[in-house]
Design a protein around this motif. Structure first.
Motif, PDB file in Angstrom:
ATOM      1  N   ARG A   1       0.853  -1.187   0.000  1.00  0.00           N
ATOM      2  CA  ARG A   1       0.000   0.000   0.000  1.00  0.00           C
ATOM      3  C   ARG A   1       0.890   1.239   0.000  1.00  0.00           C
ATOM      4  N   VAL A   2       0.557   2.193  -0.865  1.00  0.00           N
ATOM      5  CA  VAL A   2       1.416   3.369  -1.031  1.00  0.00           C
ATOM      6  C   VAL A   2       0.593   4.640  -0.925  1.00  0.00           C
ATOM      7  N   LEU A   3       1.290   5.731  -0.616  1.00  0.00           N
ATOM      8  CA  LEU A   3       0.681   7.060  -0.686  1.00  0.00           C
ATOM      9  C   LEU A   3       0.711   7.535  -2.138  1.00  0.00           C
ATOM     10  N   GLY A   4      -0.381   8.168  -2.560  1.00  0.00           N
ATOM     11  CA  GLY A   4      -0.402   8.678  -3.924  1.00  0.00           C
ATOM     12  C   GLY A   4      -0.931   7.658  -4.910  1.00  0.00           C
TER      13      GLY A   4
ATOM     14  N   ALA B   1      12.048  -6.658   0.757  1.00  0.00           N
ATOM     15  CA  ALA B   1      12.833  -5.499   1.213  1.00  0.00           C
ATOM     16  C   ALA B   1      13.356  -4.702   0.023  1.00  0.00           C
ATOM     17  N   GLU B   2      13.782  -5.404  -1.022  1.00  0.00           N
ATOM     18  CA  GLU B   2      14.293  -4.719  -2.207  1.00  0.00           C
ATOM     19  C   GLU B   2      13.189  -3.915  -2.894  1.00  0.00           C
ATOM     20  N   ILE B   3      11.987  -4.470  -2.969  1.00  0.00           N
ATOM     21  CA  ILE B   3      10.861  -3.774  -3.592  1.00  0.00           C
ATOM     22  C   ILE B   3      10.556  -2.484  -2.836  1.00  0.00           C
ATOM     23  N   VAL B   4      10.456  -2.594  -1.496  1.00  0.00           N
ATOM     24  CA  VAL B   4      10.147  -1.418  -0.677  1.00  0.00           C
ATOM     25  C   VAL B   4      11.255  -0.367  -0.800  1.00  0.00           C
ATOM     26  N   GLN B   5      12.503  -0.832  -0.746  1.00  0.00           N
ATOM     27  CA  GLN B   5      13.631   0.103  -0.848  1.00  0.00           C
ATOM     28  C   GLN B   5      13.615   0.848  -2.180  1.00  0.00           C
ATOM     29  N   HIS B   6      13.298   0.131  -3.265  1.00  0.00           N
ATOM     30  CA  HIS B   6      13.244   0.752  -4.596  1.00  0.00           C
ATOM     31  C   HIS B   6      12.140   1.811  -4.662  1.00  0.00           C
ATOM     32  N   LEU B   7      10.986   1.508  -4.095  1.00  0.00           N
ATOM     33  CA  LEU B   7       9.884   2.462  -4.119  1.00  0.00           C
ATOM     34  C   LEU B   7      10.224   3.711  -3.304  1.00  0.00           C
ATOM     35  N   VAL B   8      10.780   3.524  -2.116  1.00  0.00           N
ATOM     36  CA  VAL B   8      11.114   4.665  -1.251  1.00  0.00           C
ATOM     37  C   VAL B   8      12.168   5.544  -1.919  1.00  0.00           C
ATOM     38  N   ARG B   9      13.186   4.928  -2.504  1.00  0.00           N
ATOM     39  CA  ARG B   9      14.221   5.707  -3.187  1.00  0.00           C
ATOM     40  C   ARG B   9      13.662   6.474  -4.384  1.00  0.00           C
ATOM     41  N   SER B  10      12.567   5.967  -4.948  1.00  0.00           N
ATOM     42  CA  SER B  10      11.934   6.629  -6.091  1.00  0.00           C
ATOM     43  C   SER B  10      10.919   7.675  -5.654  1.00  0.00           C
ATOM     44  N   GLY B  11      10.829   7.924  -4.359  1.00  0.00           N
ATOM     45  CA  GLY B  11       9.946   8.960  -3.853  1.00  0.00           C
ATOM     46  C   GLY B  11       8.533   8.519  -3.557  1.00  0.00           C
ATOM     47  N   VAL B  12       8.281   7.214  -3.527  1.00  0.00           N
ATOM     48  CA  VAL B  12       6.947   6.685  -3.234  1.00  0.00           C
ATOM     49  C   VAL B  12       6.861   6.359  -1.745  1.00  0.00           C
ATOM     50  N   GLY B  13       5.846   6.876  -1.077  1.00  0.00           N
ATOM     51  CA  GLY B  13       5.647   6.579   0.334  1.00  0.00           C
ATOM     52  C   GLY B  13       4.972   5.235   0.523  1.00  0.00           C
ATOM     53  N   VAL B  14       5.631   4.305   1.188  1.00  0.00           N
ATOM     54  CA  VAL B  14       5.073   2.971   1.457  1.00  0.00           C
ATOM     55  C   VAL B  14       4.463   2.974   2.850  1.00  0.00           C
TER      56      VAL B  14
ATOM     57  N   ASP C   1       4.709 -10.605 -11.861  1.00  0.00           N
ATOM     58  CA  ASP C   1       3.490  -9.920 -12.278  1.00  0.00           C
ATOM     59  C   ASP C   1       3.169  -8.817 -11.277  1.00  0.00           C
ATOM     60  N   VAL C   2       2.476  -7.789 -11.743  1.00  0.00           N
ATOM     61  CA  VAL C   2       2.086  -6.665 -10.896  1.00  0.00           C
ATOM     62  C   VAL C   2       0.651  -6.279 -11.250  1.00  0.00           C
ATOM     63  N   ASP C   3      -0.216  -6.220 -10.250  1.00  0.00           N
ATOM     64  CA  ASP C   3      -1.617  -5.839 -10.435  1.00  0.00           C
ATOM     65  C   ASP C   3      -2.004  -4.834  -9.369  1.00  0.00           C
ATOM     66  N   ILE C   4      -3.058  -4.090  -9.640  1.00  0.00           N
ATOM     67  CA  ILE C   4      -3.613  -3.160  -8.663  1.00  0.00           C
ATOM     68  C   ILE C   4      -5.002  -3.648  -8.289  1.00  0.00           C
ATOM     69  N   VAL C   5      -5.187  -3.937  -7.009  1.00  0.00           N
ATOM     70  CA  VAL C   5      -6.465  -4.450  -6.510  1.00  0.00           C
ATOM     71  C   VAL C   5      -6.863  -3.606  -5.306  1.00  0.00           C
ATOM     72  N   ALA C   6      -8.035  -2.977  -5.393  1.00  0.00           N
ATOM     73  CA  ALA C   6      -8.570  -2.174  -4.287  1.00  0.00           C
ATOM     74  C   ALA C   6      -7.564  -1.130  -3.802  1.00  0.00           C
ATOM     75  N   GLY C   7      -6.875  -0.502  -4.723  1.00  0.00           N
ATOM     76  CA  GLY C   7      -5.948   0.566  -4.373  1.00  0.00           C
ATOM     77  C   GLY C   7      -4.595   0.122  -3.876  1.00  0.00           C
ATOM     78  N   ALA C   8      -4.350  -1.204  -3.813  1.00  0.00           N
ATOM     79  CA  ALA C   8      -3.060  -1.727  -3.368  1.00  0.00           C
ATOM     80  C   ALA C   8      -2.339  -2.367  -4.542  1.00  0.00           C
ATOM     81  N   VAL C   9      -1.022  -2.330  -4.489  1.00  0.00           N
ATOM     82  CA  VAL C   9      -0.194  -2.927  -5.538  1.00  0.00           C
ATOM     83  C   VAL C   9       0.136  -4.360  -5.137  1.00  0.00           C
TER      84      VAL C   9
END
Length: 414
Positions: free
Chosen positions: A338-341, A378-391, A358-366
């Motif tokens: 779940r992310v902000l934005g 951990a790698e997925i979360v780290q990549h999102l945070v470094r890209s400016g996405v709030g997890v 695979d990547v899908d969006i269901v009910a607002g969650a990735v």
């Protein structure tokens, strides 16, 4: 606290150098009541510092196994060792090493919590009553230590029972249905306490037929049905083996599971061999597993040539590897992020990455499918945070244990 109730669990680095001796070792265990074979050639290991979930329907033989481990019942055949000691040769030494909490154990109602623990500390010949204070703190019973036991809730009485078996600082905890008849809050509290006990270096053998209370705490499981061990080992490894079976069936290389011969899951499925790890592991058909491929899968790395060829354009496997599935099918898992934005932006950042299937969006969650272990999360979360996405939330797939249970059992009772 840790000095009073055990040390730290073994480090992962030490475990990789040399596999430690199993804390609980069961070999070819069999038992009978009258004409009924309640246990049939059961074999499994529990490593140090593990929380091992012993799963099965009522009447499968779980309590009989536990009673043998607790030196309350002698096996008719087979061998059980606790911390290297045979339960039939030196039961007194085994009892010093274990803390056993039976299902629906009673408590003395007309004394206080502290009096109850001090009584059993004296019975265990604990040299100092300081351990009672440590147990009260660990089980969060200090605030009610002067309360009469009869006035406590079922959940608090279960905590008191856990406190009782911790007084002599046992290395192994054997718990038979510890969360039975508890309300949701009490179940959560017991779960958290078990995790804390594991962090103190305890090995925990936990029986239950309620999968939801095991899925968040167990590192390994054994599934018992009609007195036979269906499968045992780390949850991730079992899931990977089942994925391999499914993939092999999809390509016509394995017989159907529920109509298959008893060896469809290998000797371990029927208690004839310990769980297979490392280079000696094999596919369901007996073909050898490529250790390098397994290492890549466990590390979350993509297979050679990942992203360079279509999934079905790989070169034909050799005869010895025909039953082994594509690497992406060995340890495929799901995680909900779940992310902000905008979730679409987060999905775009994750999609196509190494190990991502695979990547899908269901009910607002990735929802992200991936190959690998928790390191990949951990790698997925780290990549999102470094890209400016709030997890704001990460939730791994929770139904894996239920899926394993339904897949390897047939719903039969004795």
């Amino acid at each position: 606290m840790s000095a009073a109730l055990g040390g730290a669990p073994p480090s992962p680095a030490a475990a990789q150098i040399e596999r430690p001796r199993p804390t609980i070792r069961v070999r070819h265990l069999s038992h009978r009541f009258g004409a009924l074979d309640v246990l049939k050639d059961v074999t499994f290991d529990v490593g140090p510092g593990e929380i091992f979930g012993f799963i099965g329907p009522n009447g499968a033989g779980k309590t009989t196994t536990i009673r043998v481990m607790a030196t309350l019942l002698e096996p008719m055949a087979g061998r059980v060792e606790i911390d290297g000691v045979d339960v039939t040769i030196d039961p007194a030494a085994v009892r010093r090493s274990i803390g056993y909490m039976p299902d629906h154990a009673g408590v003395y109602d007309r004394i206080t919590v502290r009096e109850y623990l001090e009584f059993f500390a004296d019975a265990f010949r604990v040299p100092s009553l300081d351990v009672v204070d440590a147990v009260l703190e660990l089980t969060d019973l200090g605030k009610i230590q002067d309360r009469i036991v009869a006035t406590m809730s079922k959940g608090m009485k279960q905590r008191l029972q856990l406190g009782r078996i911790l007084l002599h600082d046992p290395k192994v905890l054997i718990l038979d249905e510890p969360a039975s008849d508890l309300d949701p809050r009490a179940r959560i509290e017991i779960r958290d306490l078990l995790l804390e006990l594991r962090s103190l270096g305890k090995t925990i053998f936990l029986s239950s037929h309620i999968l939801t209370e095991l899925s968040d705490v167990c590192t390994s499981i054994g599934i018992l049905e009609k007195g036979r061990l269906v499968v045992a080992g780390p949850i991730g490894e079992i899931a990977a083996r089942l994925e391999a079976v499914r993939a092999a069936q999809a390509h016509g290389h394995a017989p159907p599971r529920h109509g298959a011969a008893p060896g469809a899951y290998g000797p371990q499925a029927h208690g004839h061999a310990p769980p297979r790890h490392g280079p000696e592991a094999a596919t369901p058909d007996g073909a050898p597993v490529d250790p390098a491929a397994v290492d890549r899968a466990q590390a979350g790395a993509p297979p050679p040539g990942y992203g360079q060829h279509p999934p079905h354009a790989a070169a034909p496997a050799s005869a010895g590897q025909a039953a082994y599935p594509a690497l992406s099918q060995i340890s495929r898992r799901k995680v909900k992020v779940r992310v902000l934005g905008d979730p679409e932006a987060a999905a775009f950042l994750v999609r196509g990455g190494p190990g991502i299937t695979d990547v899908d969006i269901v009910a607002g969650a990735v929802h992200v499918g991936y190959v690998g272990t928790d390191v990949k999360i951990a790698e997925i979360v780290q990549h999102l945070v470094r890209s400016g996405v709030g997890v704001i939330g990460v939730e791994p797939e929770r139904n894996e244990l239920e899926r394993i249970f339904l897949e390897v059992t047939q719903g039969e009772v004795q």
